[in-house]
Design an enzyme around this catalytic site. Structure first.
Site, mmCIF file in Angstrom:
data_model
loop_
_atom_site.group_PDB
_atom_site.id
_atom_site.type_symbol
_atom_site.label_atom_id
_atom_site.label_comp_id
_atom_site.label_asym_id
_atom_site.label_seq_id
_atom_site.Cartn_x
_atom_site.Cartn_y
_atom_site.Cartn_z
ATOM 1 N N GLU A 159 28.518 41.355 52.033
ATOM 2 C CA GLU A 159 28.443 42.612 52.778
ATOM 3 C C GLU A 159 27.206 42.714 53.649
ATOM 4 O OE1 GLU A 159 29.822 46.195 50.440
ATOM 5 O OE2 GLU A 159 29.938 44.671 48.873
ATOM 6 N N HIS A 175 33.311 24.242 31.734
ATOM 7 C CA HIS A 175 34.674 23.783 31.464
ATOM 8 C C HIS A 175 35.439 23.440 32.743
ATOM 9 C CE1 HIS A 175 34.396 24.674 27.212
ATOM 10 N NE2 HIS A 175 33.839 25.828 27.529
ATOM 11 N N LYS A 265 40.591 50.395 55.652
ATOM 12 C CA LYS A 265 40.925 51.658 54.973
ATOM 13 C C LYS A 265 41.743 52.570 55.884
ATOM 14 C CE LYS A 265 36.891 51.940 51.930
ATOM 15 N NZ LYS A 265 35.555 52.541 51.853
#
Lengths: 272, 272
Positions: A159, A175, A265
């Site tokens: 951001e 892993h 948005k």
């Protein structure tokens, strides 16, 4: 984000994170549902709150206003006018406070350490310069209790500096990532950080050392300041904020600009 | 890994993932603690089980043997001799079965779809060729219910193909990655996948479309097969396995080789 920090402070009861539209089946009138949205208008949060209301959950909000403040009776109202990511203290502290997960002396102690960081920002500028000089992609490795902070660093690189960045954590990364770290292509294009603290578990310190040796990678170890997990979390957040801010400045992008998220948005709203 | 899949199947009760040494404070004699370790010797799992035992938790294991089988009375023993990642079915199905989260007709249906994938592997080879031709770093975007599968793809790229890879998920990535996707350096060096299914929520489909447009990125949409989430999960796992396998072949690395992880485990054992 806040749930990750919250969970770090030793969960007294099971805590489940909801970061999408739907809520878990077990939510009912015995559930405490905490809705956290800086703007108070986050689409998925409002949707989840609606669902939780239907199930009779006890709902509390943390927000600067918006629809969330309108629809909930019991809400902590925090100051308006910040970027949500700059309001991390306002968004997090009420949650930790409500469950009595720190005492005031810890806050005072952390404040002193934070002020010290502000007086010596050269180190963080140097990290940003080094990342910028080769356009490196930051990868932040967390350790137990600092997984949330590693993720915070990732989101701040996204951001503030507008660069892709990723986080993973010890021991889980042993892993999977470990098999790529030695032999992947493009390895030299990534910049690896590992976030630690003075009280780091011996098993984890060993894993960091051995992974670095076997995979032949350099990890910049950034340590939190202070003796409490509270102080370690907030000082590490502050250091990461500085690095991503200086990287934005180097790249000549505005760290405050979030126009794409705002466009997204708006388009989501228009289509509904 | 298994917990992520498990949680996908609509949690009836709160489920908390433990992937490190310490267990949450709330674990007590009312807790069902499921320990999953293919080898049965995973250091952090054994440590966590020891702690859970001290708290009187009800413990069940899923393992092919090792110490876990020795110390637990009630354990599902699965076949030995696989790579843990190849045993994903053995590790996952007993957990889902115990909570009655699917019925046999779903398994039969998924098997048919899986067999169809085996008969038409060209598509997955082409993805691997495209990634290999420019040494791209895979980034896999999940969607609600497929977050665990996106993470599985990442780990398979790591372990099979020995390349770095990352995963993120809608809608969460719209709060952070989105700001980097438009304007980051090195954007052309990443290969973006998005995992979906025919029943994808409208909000999520809209987010994928708008994000792609605003950020000017191409995402390869890989869809699960079948009408159940069970079938979608396992067919998408299978497709990702093929891509990472073919990428390993292209890179001339052995997808079975996990020597670094074995070296790390040995060094961890020696030092203790």
């Amino acid at each position: 984000m806040q749930e990750r920090f919250f969970r770090t402070f030793i969960p007294l009861n099971p805590v489940t994170l909801v970061n999408s539209y739907e809520i878990p089946k077990f939510v009912d009138s015995n559930t405490l549902f905490v809705a956290v949205s800086y703007s108070g208008n986050t689409e998925e949060t409002l949707h989840a709150v609606k669902r939780a209301k239907e199930r009779g959950a006890v709902i509390r909000g943390i927000t600067s206003g918006g629809k969330l403040a309108e629809i909930l009776n019991s809400t902590v109202i925090i100051p308006k006018g910040y970027q949500p990511r700059s309001a991390v203290g306002y968004l997090t502290i009420p949650l930790l406070r409500a469950f009595d997960l720190f005492d005031d002396s810890e806050v005072d102690n952390a404040k002193e350490h934070l002020a010290k960081i502000d007086r010596n920002i050269g180190t963080w500028q140097e990290f940003a310069d080094e990342i910028f000089s080769s356009n490196k992609i930051p990868v932040i490795f967390g350790t137990p209790k600092l997984e949330g902070v590693a993720y915070r660093w990732k989101t701040q690189f996204n951001e503030n500096a507008k660069v892709l960045a990723y986080s993973a954590s010890f021991p889980e990364l042993n892993h999977n990532d470990t098999m790529a770290l030695e032999n992947t292509y493009r390895k030299e294009e990534f910049y690896f950080f590992v976030l630690t603290h003075k009280q780091i578990e011996r098993e984890i310190a060993d894993r960091i050392r051995i992974t670095s040796k076997l995979c032949k990678i350099k990890m910049a170890n950034v340590e939190g300041d202070g003796n409490t997990i509270f102080s370690n979390i907030f000082t590490l957040i502050h250091k990461g904020d500085y690095i991503s801010y200086f990287l934005a400045k180097k790249r000549d992008v505005d760290p405050r600009n979030v126009s794409i998220i705002e466009d997204l948005k708006r388009e989501l709203k228009e289509r509904s």
